[in-house]
Design an enzyme around this catalytic site. Sequence first.
Site, PDB file in Angstrom:
ATOM      1  N   SER A 160       0.841  -1.189   0.000  1.00 34.90           N
ATOM      2  CA  SER A 160       0.000   0.000   0.000  1.00 34.90           C
ATOM      3  C   SER A 160       0.878   1.242   0.000  1.00 34.90           C
ATOM      4  O   SER A 160       2.019   1.220   0.474  1.00 34.90           O
ATOM      5  CB  SER A 160      -0.883   0.011   1.253  1.00 34.90           C
ATOM      6  OG  SER A 160      -1.507   1.261   1.437  1.00 34.90           O
ATOM      7  N   TYR A 186       0.357   0.205  10.676  1.00 34.67           N
ATOM      8  CA  TYR A 186      -0.063  -0.239   9.344  1.00 34.67           C
ATOM      9  C   TYR A 186       1.039   0.031   8.326  1.00 34.67           C
ATOM     10  O   TYR A 186       1.388  -0.835   7.514  1.00 34.67           O
ATOM     11  CB  TYR A 186      -1.348   0.482   8.947  1.00 34.67           C
ATOM     12  CG  TYR A 186      -1.839   0.149   7.558  1.00 34.67           C
ATOM     13  CD1 TYR A 186      -2.310  -1.124   7.252  1.00 34.67           C
ATOM     14  CD2 TYR A 186      -1.843   1.113   6.547  1.00 34.67           C
ATOM     15  CE1 TYR A 186      -2.771  -1.427   5.966  1.00 34.67           C
ATOM     16  CE2 TYR A 186      -2.299   0.823   5.273  1.00 34.67           C
ATOM     17  CZ  TYR A 186      -2.760  -0.460   4.991  1.00 34.67           C
ATOM     18  OH  TYR A 186      -3.201  -0.753   3.713  1.00 34.67           O
TER      19      TYR A 186
END
Length: 307
Positions: A160, A186
């Site tokens: 990501s 994350y």
Amino acid sequence: MSELFKSPFDRHSTASQVIEGVDLRGKRAVITGATSGIGVETARALAAAGAEVTLAVRRPDAGEVVAASLRAATGNDAIGVARVDVAELDSVQAFTASWSGPLHILVNNAGIMMLPELERGTGGHEQQFATNYLGHFALALGLRPAMAAAGGARMVTVSSSGHLFSPVVFDDLDYRFRPYDALGAYGQSKTAEVLMAVEADRRWSGDGIRSNALHPGAIATNLQRHTGGLKTPEPYRKTIEQGAATSVFLAASPLAEGIGGRYFEDVNEAPTVTSRPTELGVPGVAAYALDAANAQRLWDITAPQLG
């Protein structure tokens, strides 16, 4: 640094378009997280091209519903379901132990995002790191013999642009000292996934296994359930069909043959950046996520923990 790879596709291209004309009959693929979002579309595209596809999912009952729908949509009956919960090491190892025969495509697609509170998973690691990175690392290690036996295999890891929010903090992987930060955790897990792709390609390309990572784009899926939904403005969003395009391209396009150890977005290799872009839609991969020393260090630290 080698020249950036450019394809004839862009952010508007769909999974169907990037795989048009590709024949995957005789090829076998495993896709994690294939009960929703881009995982389903990735499976559909590969199955439509003739591949034998295994949906490696946390909930086999949900997987069977998806598999039945995909069989009907593609006319390909070779779509199966297996239980793989990348948050549970025993689940991953049971699956890899039961796999037989070659594997041509592994798509590490499953993931979790921005858990609001600190949770711990495999080996006491922070849960996003444990699930997004360690679970897929264990899966890749277990399936390496099958990929080597394929005589040419591709491992595709869905990272990501969130990796731009944190490098891997080797001195405190699991928030034993730092205050927990959902976005930072994350980001670290997504950087770890890119580093896994880099090091896997270095170690395994001699066995015919090429490995790349990617950012799929901003797509409204279940991934954002802890964030209150997708916040990206509409002009910068992608459909699920567009979001799966880069995964499918790296998994199956002849144009990606021989490419490895790189990070893609919008179906093209992303440029390396030394600071986080301040404008939406600007592509880029952090230099720390492609750093060979970081990649080897992370592998050497975590591989012994996976048995």
